[in-house]
Each structure stands twice: as C-alpha cells, then as structure tokens.
Design an enzyme around this catalytic site. Structure first.
Site, PDB file in Angstrom:
ATOM      1  N   LYS A 202     -50.311  58.726-106.471  1.00 18.69           N
ATOM      2  CA  LYS A 202     -50.735  59.076-105.109  1.00 18.69           C
ATOM      3  C   LYS A 202     -52.060  58.400-104.734  1.00 18.69           C
ATOM      4  O   LYS A 202     -52.342  58.187-103.562  1.00 18.69           O
ATOM      5  CB  LYS A 202     -50.893  60.600-104.985  1.00 18.69           C
ATOM      6  CG  LYS A 202     -49.570  61.363-105.082  1.00 18.69           C
ATOM      7  CD  LYS A 202     -49.822  62.861-105.133  1.00 18.69           C
ATOM      8  CE  LYS A 202     -48.533  63.649-105.280  1.00 18.69           C
ATOM      9  NZ  LYS A 202     -48.791  65.091-105.478  1.00 18.69           N
TER      10      LYS A 202
ATOM     11  N   SER B  43     -48.070  62.142-110.114  1.00 18.45           N
ATOM     12  CA  SER B  43     -49.030  62.201-108.995  1.00 18.45           C
ATOM     13  C   SER B  43     -50.187  61.223-109.088  1.00 18.45           C
ATOM     14  O   SER B  43     -50.918  61.053-108.115  1.00 18.45           O
ATOM     15  CB  SER B  43     -49.618  63.605-108.891  1.00 18.45           C
ATOM     16  OG  SER B  43     -48.743  64.429-108.207  1.00 18.45           O
TER      17      SER B  43
ATOM     18  N   TYR C 271     -40.993  58.924-101.657  1.00 17.30           N
ATOM     19  CA  TYR C 271     -41.939  59.768-102.401  1.00 17.30           C
ATOM     20  C   TYR C 271     -41.497  59.940-103.862  1.00 17.30           C
ATOM     21  O   TYR C 271     -42.289  59.785-104.799  1.00 17.30           O
ATOM     22  CB  TYR C 271     -42.090  61.133-101.711  1.00 17.30           C
ATOM     23  CG  TYR C 271     -42.918  62.119-102.502  1.00 17.30           C
ATOM     24  CD1 TYR C 271     -44.308  62.049-102.518  1.00 17.30           C
ATOM     25  CD2 TYR C 271     -42.300  63.110-103.270  1.00 17.30           C
ATOM     26  CE1 TYR C 271     -45.062  62.944-103.270  1.00 17.30           C
ATOM     27  CE2 TYR C 271     -43.057  64.003-104.020  1.00 17.30           C
ATOM     28  CZ  TYR C 271     -44.430  63.912-104.020  1.00 17.30           C
ATOM     29  OH  TYR C 271     -45.179  64.797-104.777  1.00 17.30           O
TER      30      TYR C 271
ATOM     31  N   VAL D 247     -48.024  65.512-113.331  1.00 18.17           N
ATOM     32  CA  VAL D 247     -47.289  66.494-114.138  1.00 18.17           C
ATOM     33  C   VAL D 247     -46.569  65.865-115.346  1.00 18.17           C
ATOM     34  O   VAL D 247     -45.987  66.574-116.153  1.00 18.17           O
ATOM     35  CB  VAL D 247     -46.281  67.341-113.307  1.00 18.17           C
ATOM     36  CG1 VAL D 247     -47.015  68.284-112.377  1.00 18.17           C
ATOM     37  CG2 VAL D 247     -45.290  66.470-112.576  1.00 18.17           C
TER      38      VAL D 247
ATOM     39  N   TYR E 140     -55.806  69.567-108.030  1.00 22.04           N
ATOM     40  CA  TYR E 140     -55.252  70.732-107.320  1.00 22.04           C
ATOM     41  C   TYR E 140     -56.231  71.894-107.328  1.00 22.04           C
ATOM     42  O   TYR E 140     -57.413  71.682-107.087  1.00 22.04           O
ATOM     43  CB  TYR E 140     -53.880  71.106-107.908  1.00 22.04           C
ATOM     44  CG  TYR E 140     -52.989  69.909-108.033  1.00 22.04           C
ATOM     45  CD1 TYR E 140     -52.600  69.207-106.892  1.00 22.04           C
ATOM     46  CD2 TYR E 140     -52.558  69.438-109.263  1.00 22.04           C
ATOM     47  CE1 TYR E 140     -51.785  68.082-106.985  1.00 22.04           C
ATOM     48  CE2 TYR E 140     -51.741  68.316-109.360  1.00 22.04           C
ATOM     49  CZ  TYR E 140     -51.365  67.653-108.218  1.00 22.04           C
ATOM     50  OH  TYR E 140     -50.576  66.553-108.306  1.00 22.04           O
TER      51      TYR E 140
HETATM   52  N1  GLU Z   1     -43.343  64.343-108.402  1.00 18.83           N
HETATM   53  C1  GLU Z   1     -44.110  65.537-108.625  1.00 18.83           C
HETATM   54  C2  GLU Z   1     -43.805  66.573-107.567  1.00 18.83           C
HETATM   55  O1  GLU Z   1     -43.676  66.224-106.460  1.00 18.83           O
HETATM   56  C3  GLU Z   1     -45.571  65.194-108.631  1.00 18.83           C
HETATM   57  C4  GLU Z   1     -46.434  66.387-108.928  1.00 18.83           C
HETATM   58  C5  GLU Z   1     -47.625  66.067-109.794  1.00 18.83           C
HETATM   59  O2  GLU Z   1     -47.633  65.147-110.595  1.00 18.83           O
HETATM   60  O3  GLU Z   1     -48.611  66.809-109.680  1.00 18.83           O
HETATM   61  O4  GLU Z   1     -43.674  67.717-107.823  1.00 18.83           O
END
Ligand code: GLU
Length: 306
Positions: free
Chosen positions: A68, A65, A190, A260, A242
């Site tokens: 992002k 993430s 994605y 993650v 989050y």
């Molecule tokens: N590719 C992971 C997902 O979509 C990213 C989540 C993350 O790193 O928080 O679940």
C-alpha cells in the site's frame, strides 16, 4: 556495512528466534495459512547500498499491505496534493478492515494504509492509468530493480474467494461517491496489489528510496519529491500499524508498514531500511516477533528517529 549493524542484527535475531510466540498466522486469506509459522528473517540496507541479513531473509513471502505504501507513492505522484481530498491523514485507531469510521466520515477513509484508504488509492490509479495492474507492476519492478516481479495468482485468487469485508468496504465507499470505477474492477486490482511477494532483502532495498529523500539508492533516480517522501514517512509513523501505530512508534521509534503476511518494513531517514518477516501475527494483525526484533535492534543500536 558497519560491522556493528550486522552484529546487532544477528544478536537480535538469535535472541528473538528462541522466544516463544503467542501469535497466530492469518487464516482469513486461506493461502496465507499454508506458510511455515516458524520462519524468521531480517535484512538491513544502508543508503550507501551495503546490506546484510540473517535467517529466512532470502525467502519470498506475501508482502500484503506493505504494497500500500508503493501504490500510495504512485498515486501521490500522479494527482499530487488533491489526493488528500479523498483520503485523510489521521490514524484510525481501528482494525485494518474496519467499516466503522466510514459512516462517520462519509466515505472518506482515515488514511491510505487502512484497507478502505488503499481501496480508494486503487480507484485513483484505475482512473488515471491506462492499465492500472500492469502500470503499477511496472512501477514496482523499476523501483525494486526486480524485472521478473509479478503478482501471485494463488494468493490473489485465495483472497478473491474470501475478501468479503473488502467487498463491503468498497461498496460502502461507493455509496458515498468516493469510488469512481466499477467496485469489481477496483477490488480485483486491490487483491492483486496485495499479492506481491518479496524477500526481506528485496523489501529493504525497494523501500530505500524513502530513506533517501525519494531517490533510488542504486542509481539516484528520483521516484518522488523530498517533500512527498517526508509525508509518506510521516504517514507510516502515524498509521503504518493500524490500531497499534502508537505502540510501534513507542517501542521501535521508526516509520514503517506491516502486512498480514507477517512482514514489516521500517526505515531511518538518511540511514537505513530494515525488513523483517515472521508469519505469526498479534491481535492487531502485526507480526509478533517482527515487532520484538525491531524493538531490540533500535533499542541496542540507539538508532531510531527519537
Ligand atoms: N490483503 C489484506 C486485506 O485486505 C491486506 C491486509 C494487511 O496486510 O494488513 O485484508
């Protein structure tokens, strides 16, 4: 590099390295479970370019993430303020892959860093670019000065097999009309975007533009305006972790973003960028030791934004 920084980082590393770790490696993406859970690395890059690190700071890991922030940077540059018609700027207070608030807010994700928001960003990039996958990769290569950077097919394929919640999110948003393209194409991009791999050193250098008013520290190239950099940093502070974003601001006091794969990048505007990696995650999906290490660094250096 001020020697106080390197001493501070070394000290924090050794202190946290020896602590027990109750976290768990992410298993819902099978490939992520294959990583050695005892890895720990940290690297700091000052905006004058000097940098240092310790531990597994030169080993690549899946940034997940954290990417992002880079896709948001690219999309924000392309569509400008109109981007906020499709994604909000509020903390979600829910898990990263939650479907809950999409019903309440009619398909408008709470922010660009929860999965739903990042999926809408991918949709925006697909609409505006000739080849979103290639163009995004070229953007990150240029930003990071890593011409050989590429997506990890192993990790992306692994997530493509098991990413059912993301498939649900994308289709759900589409039902509200906030996805313009084919959901399969959006998800494919994605998953690739999340599969990028970098070391702590590379990550801290890549994100340095956000500590430097939107300009690359290596050659001064403008990546994004000062105002947009300010807003992206504000979003990292309020939404980068989050449902633990408040806790991160409380304990560490810096804008940042987790993934993650166990990575976290955080920055102190006009000063430095720091990246940590430790694969075991806490219950909120953030690196357990990564957070502890950053808390130690900002507490002892007294260099946070607060
Ligand atoms: N590719 C992971 C997902 O979509 C990213 C989540 C993350 O790193 O928080 O679940």
């Amino acid at each position: 590099m001020d020697s106080n920084y390197s001493k501070n980082i070394e000290k924090a590393y050794h202190k946290i390295k020896n602590r027990s770790n109750k976290g768990l490696v992410a298993k819902y993406i099978p490939e992520l479970a294959n990583v050695d859970p005892s890895k720990l690395g940290v690297h700091i890059t000052m905006i004058d370019g000097s940098n240092c690190g310790v531990g597994n700071n030169l080993e690549k890991f899946s940034i997940q993430s954290i990417a992002k922030v880079l896709s948001l940077t690219m999309a924000y540059n392309i569509v400008g303020e109109k981007i906020w018609n499709r994604i909000d700027v509020e903390p979600s207070g829910t898990k990263f892959d939650s479907l809950l608030l999409l019903e309440t807010y009619k398909g408008i994700p709470r922010n660009p860093f929860v999965n739903s928001g990042a999926i809408v960003i991918c949709d925006i990039l697909i609409t505006h670019l000739e080849d979103a996958k290639e163009d995004f990769l070229a953007f990150v290569r240029e930003l990071s000065d890593l011409p050989d950077l590429s997506y990890s097919d192993t990790i992306a394929d692994s997530e493509k097999q098991t990413g059912f919640r993301n498939v649900a999110l994308c289709n759900f948003i589409k039902s509200f009309g906030n996805i313009e393209n084919d959901p399969a194409e959006v998800l494919d991009f994605y998953f690739d975007m999340c599969s990028l791999e970098m070391t702590c050193q590379q990550l801290s250098q890549t994100f340095a533009f956000l500590a430097n008013n939107g300009r690359k520290i290596t050659d001064g190239t403008k990546i994004i305006s000062k105002m947009k950099a300010k807003r992206i940093n504000a979003l990292m502070l309020t939404c980068g972790f989050y449902d633990e974003s408040g806790e991160f601001a409380f304990r560490v006091g810096l804008p940042g973003k987790s993934g993650v794969g166990g990575g976290i990048v955080a920055l102190y505007p006009d000063n430095y960028t720091i990246a940590v990696w430790s694969p075991k995650l806490n219950l909120h999906g953030n690196s357990h030791k990564g957070m502890e290490l950053l808390e130690d660094v900002t507490t002892h250096s007294e260099l946070s934004i607060f």
